[in-house]
Design an enzyme around this catalytic site. Structure first.
Site, PDB file in Angstrom:
ATOM      1  N   PRO A 279      -9.740  -9.776   1.430  1.00 56.10           N
ATOM      2  CG  PRO A 279      -8.128  -8.827   0.050  1.00 56.10           C
ATOM      3  CD  PRO A 279      -9.166  -8.474   1.053  1.00 56.10           C
ATOM      4  CG  ASP A 455      -7.539  -7.878   5.205  1.00 52.30           C
ATOM      5  OD1 ASP A 455      -7.295  -7.885   3.974  1.00 52.30           O
ATOM      6  OD2 ASP A 455      -8.321  -7.069   5.753  1.00 52.30           O
ATOM      7  CG  HIS A 456      -2.861 -10.742   0.268  1.00 51.28           C
ATOM      8  ND1 HIS A 456      -1.750  -9.939   0.389  1.00 51.28           N
ATOM      9  CD2 HIS A 456      -2.455 -11.810  -0.463  1.00 51.28           C
ATOM     10  CE1 HIS A 456      -0.734 -10.491  -0.263  1.00 51.28           C
ATOM     11  NE2 HIS A 456      -1.125 -11.638  -0.787  1.00 51.28           N
ATOM     12  NE  ARG A 457      -9.001  -5.308   3.167  1.00 49.64           N
ATOM     13  CZ  ARG A 457     -10.072  -4.874   3.821  1.00 49.64           C
ATOM     14  NH1 ARG A 457     -10.856  -3.969   3.269  1.00 49.64           N
ATOM     15  NH2 ARG A 457     -10.361  -5.340   5.013  1.00 49.64           N
ATOM     16  CB  VAL A 459      -0.924  -9.427   6.358  1.00 49.73           C
ATOM     17  CG1 VAL A 459       0.256 -10.309   6.689  1.00 49.73           C
ATOM     18  CG2 VAL A 459      -1.518  -8.796   7.611  1.00 49.73           C
TER      19      VAL A 459
END
Lengths: 485, 396
Positions: A279, A455-457, A459
């Site tokens: 994401p 990468d929102h997973r 960070v």
């Protein structure tokens, strides 16, 4: 009947392999040599072709398991007649019978064995010299395709005996005699008009067909003036001769279909995988980088840096290393298989490079351990290697974070897609002279926009924002580094 | 040949010093002096020197060459699959080198003799080898595949380059016999760095024997690129030995055929050895145990895929209107049949027996070996059950 397929030794002397993936499922009908699995050995990733035609009954091992050579990995339901290969082609295990040795066969004399000092060694059979086997000179093979008579045009040719020659062959083949009647030096005239490469280029650029141009140079050579003269004579767009050339240029296919392969295919797969797995979040920061540009100018005048290519990219890369140390979450990888987050304690810096073949992202190994000077050298070398297409596969793997320098195309900002397996990518925009707030007034300053995708997973917004703010702070005031390290 | 002659010959002088780095990097590509009769796009280009050597090749024969190349590619695919299925221990793929093997293999006479490396399975096919014999060694069922004298081709040499010495020696024999047959030896770019190959060329030149050194430059000696091994074109190395050389597009079956015929003709007429560099590319791994993606760039493979030896002949036949569905079908049927025969021959090959180890050691009776054989037979008999003896031996 059920047939088991046991894992073979896929290399030379390997004891185990890892099943990476099954390409078939239970109940699937497979044909002989259809790829059924992908397996990784210590040496290579290989595809397993099916040894049978039949229906998959059972997959004994799951992807990700390491299997010993010889263990069954898959069972097939095979029709009975297909399972027993016809023995018709079976040949004896031994090689063909010893060739008749004719005169070589000597009466085997039982020589008395002489005591030998070390106790071994073949007995001397006879004092005669070993018999020579006659070479097979008579044609005996029916396989020698009658379709290819070996004579060829060779029989009337003189023998070439000069041992060294500068040209590959300097025999004049007899069959080529007609060639000799031609006037030397006139040969090219038969194939294309005489001209020089720059003139051909000019003609091509102007859409002039050289076969229609009369040459006025020596031996009919078409000169630049001839082309120009031809064009003037037929100019104005009304010329019937010149027009076809232009029309022809447009008459090509209206669409061009290019097979998807090579770098393009790889890039596409990587981008799709990245875009739909990680994401993405993208943030922007516009910074007054005038102090950084002044620093660059100063460094360029420094004796130590003379002759080296220093650019905003060099400083930005250095800023990224410093910011990463304060925000390590951006230098990480999501390991889906092991359900672990891998945080790297080193930085392999990927640089997106446009090459003649397309996009590649080679990386500089342990880039964070390099001095500014070494980094500048490494960046120069990396881009030159990439542009000449000499990047090695090793250079392309193992990156931990990437920078894409879209500023070189005059672009300000974008939403870059992550290089697969990495947590962040920073896009550098163009440095522009812009009216900007400076000490409470509007001044003309050098301004640049940073775009960061992460990468929102791995960070969160906080970490990503702090990282971007750090990079921006360093570029806005390089002295800020003193507060960070 | 006198030393003075060589000394005056400009081509013999070292000149790499003057070359720029860029030029040096490019020398192994499609540079100057490369003989080509069919372009990668399938265009037949004329070459006054070499055209006469293949002017007898009819359309029908061109179709036959296409069939040969397709068949050996199919053999290669099938053998690779057999290895992955555990039926062969190892296989050295020839993918991409079909034209070099068929073009040269189909130029030979039956009484010529071939000394090859392990990758010339396509040449063996042209010589008429039994399909089962091709895979016998790779299955581990025998220490060599066939009787060399049945097809006048030695069994493949595993030691890099050693076969060139055998060829030179054999050619000296031909010379002594006053015959007009030729010894042809096949080796790769890497082999040119070996002492054996250099010695073979020295002797071949000294005695001016009828031998053809056919070097398939496939650009990779396992993981070592040819540019690292030679700073000049391989064909230019031959000049140092006083051996004339040809540099030919190894993916162009007609050009290879023409070059081979030139070399064979020279040898038959007493003109001595010739060195042919067939510039090709190993599109697959070195062997089934190798992973080339670890050391070479995918871009390189893409470049060479565009120069594929088979698709250019197909394109040429298509231009001539000969690439009919019937022809495609006929070629496919033949290739499938060959693959099927080879698979059956491979998987039904009887296991070697313990006593087979004594076969083919000496061509003449040998009392010492006979005694060993006798002892071993009695030892095996002591187990009573032959199957038990075999398993006992197998366990060792």
């Amino acid at each position: 009947m059920i047939k088991e397929f046991r894992l073979p030794d896929l290399g030379e002397g390997l004891t185990e392999s890892e099943i990476l993936s099954w390409k078939v499922g239970v109940g699937d009908t497979v044909s002989l040599n259809q790829v059924i699995a992908e397996v990784e050995t210590a040496k290579a990733v290989v595809e397993l072709p099916s040894p049978f035609a039949g229906v998959i009954r059972e997959l004994h091992e799951q992807p990700g398991t390491i299997v010993e050579v010889g263990k069954p990995i898959v069972s097939f339901e095979v029709s009975d007649d297909a399972a027993t290969p016809s023995p018709a082609h079976g040949t004896p295990a031994s090689s063909p019978a010893s060739p008749a040795s004719g005169p070589a066969v000597q009466a085997a004399q039982e020589a008395k064995r002489q005591p030998n000092l070390v106790g071994y060694g073949a007995v001397v059979e006879s004092s005669a010299r070993p018999a020579r086997r006659l070479r097979n000179l008579s044609p005996m093979l029916d396989s020698d395709s009658p379709r290819f008579p070996v004579a060829g045009p060779v029989d009337t040719r003189p023998v070439e005996t000069k041992p060294v020659e500068t040209k590959p062959v300097d025999t004049k083949p007899a069959a080529a005699k007609p060639v000799e009647d031609r006037t030397p030096g006139m040969e090219p005239a038969e194939t294309r008009p005489r001209s020089t490469p720059p003139v051909r280029k000019l003609a091509k650029d102007l859409g002039v067909d050289l076969t229609l141009v009369a040459g006025t140079g020596p031996q009919g050579l078409i000169t630049r003036e001839d082309v120009q003269h031809f064009l003037d004579g037929h100019g104005g767009g009304a010329a019937p001769e010149a027009a076809p050339a232009r029309v022809q240029a447009r008459q090509g296919e209206r669409e061009t279909r290019t097979p998807i392969k090579g770098v393009r295919k790889f890039t596409a797969a990587a981008m799709v995988a990245s875009a739909f797995t990680a994401p993405h979040v993208t943030e922007f920061l516009t910074v007054d980088v005038t102090p950084a540009m002044e620093l660059l100018a100063k460094l360029k005048g420094n004796r130590e840096f003379s002759g080296h290519k220093l650019t905003p990219l060099t400083l930005a890369a250095k800023a990224v290393f410093i910011a990463l140390r304060r925000n390590p979450a951006l230098n990480a990888r999501w390991d889906e298989v092991n359900q672990e987050i891998v945080t790297f304690n080193y930085v392999n810096l990927g640089i997106a490079a446009a090459t003649p073949r397309g996009l590649t992202v080679p990386n500089i190994k342990d880039a964070d351990s390099l001095s500014l000077l070494q980094l500048a050298e490494a960046l120069t070398e990396l881009t030159e290697t990439a542009r000449s297409g000499k990047t090695t596969p090793a250079d392309l793997t193992g990156g931990t974070i990437s920078i894409t320098n879209i500023g070189v195309f005059g672009i300000d900002a974008g939403t870059p897609i992550l290089n697969p397996g990495e947590a962040a990518i920073l896009a550098l925009g163009a440095v522009r002279n812009m009216p900007w707030e400076y000490k409470g007034e509007v001044a003309l300053r050098q301004v640049l926009t940073l775009s960061l995708s992460f990468d929102h997973r791995l960070v969160d917004g906080e970490q990503g924002s702090r990282f971007l703010a750090d990079v921006g702070a360093i570029l806005a005031e390089p002295g800020m580094v003193l507060t960070m390290v | 040949m006198s030393t003075d002659e060589t000394g005056q010959d400009g081509t013999g002088a070292p000149n790499t010093g003057a070359k720029s780095a860029a030029a040096k990097a490019d020398i192994h590509g499609q540079g100057k002096g490369l003989v080509q009769l069919i372009t990668p796009s399938g265009e037949r280009v004329s070459h006054p020197e070499f055209d006469p050597w293949v002017q007898d090749i009819t359309d029908e024969q061109l179709c036959a060459l296409l069939e040969d190349m397709t068949v050996i590619r199919r053999i290669d695919v099938e053998a690779t699959a057999l290895q992955r299925q555990g039926e062969l221990a190892l296989w050295p793929p020839l993918l991409g080198q079909e034209a070099a093997q068929v073009g040269s293999g189909r130029s030979l006479r039956t009484d010529d003799f071939v000394f090859s490396s392990y990758r010339e399975n396509g040449v063996a096919y042209c010589r008429g080898v039994d399909l089962t014999d091709i895979v016998r060694v790779w299955r581990g069922n025998a220490s060599s595949g066939w009787d060399p004298y049945s097809i006048n081709m030695a069994t493949p040499q595993i030691i890099i380059g050693a076969q060139t010495l055998h060829a030179t020696g054999y050619a000296m024999g031909i010379q002594n016999d006053g015959a007009d047959s030729v010894a042809v030896t096949y080796f790769g770019d890497g082999a040119t760095s070996e002492g054996d190959v250099n010695e073979a060329m020295v002797f071949a030149a000294s005695f001016q024997v009828p031998v053809v050194f056919f070097c398939t430059n496939n650009h990779w000696a396992i993981s070592e690129p040819v540019r690292l091994q030679s700073h000049i074109q391989l064909a230019d190395r031959a000049a140092g030995f006083g051996i004339p050389s040809l540099r030919v597009d190894g993916n162009d079956v007609l050009a290879v055929m023409a070059a081979t015929r030139v070399a064979l003709d020279r040898a038959r007429r007493g003109g001595g050895p010739t060195f042919i560099e067939a510039v090709s590319y190993r599109m697959g791994p070195h062997t089934t145990a190798d992973d080339p993606t670890r050391y070479r760039d995918a871009n390189e493979l893409e470049d060479w895929a565009a120069k594929d030896p088979i698709s250019r002949v197909e394109a040429l036949l298509d231009r001539k209107g000969l690439l009919t569905e019937a022809l495609k079908q006929q070629v496919k049927v033949k290739a499938d049949a060959v693959a099927r025969d080879m698979r059956t021959g491979c998987t039904t090959m009887p296991e070697p027996q313990p006593m087979d180890v004594f076969k083919h050691v000496y061509s003449t009776p040998n009392s010492w070996l006979d005694r060993q054989q006798d002892h071993y037979a009695r030892y095996l008999a002591s187990f009573g059950d032959p199957a038990e003896a075999v398993s006992e031996e197998g366990a060792r």
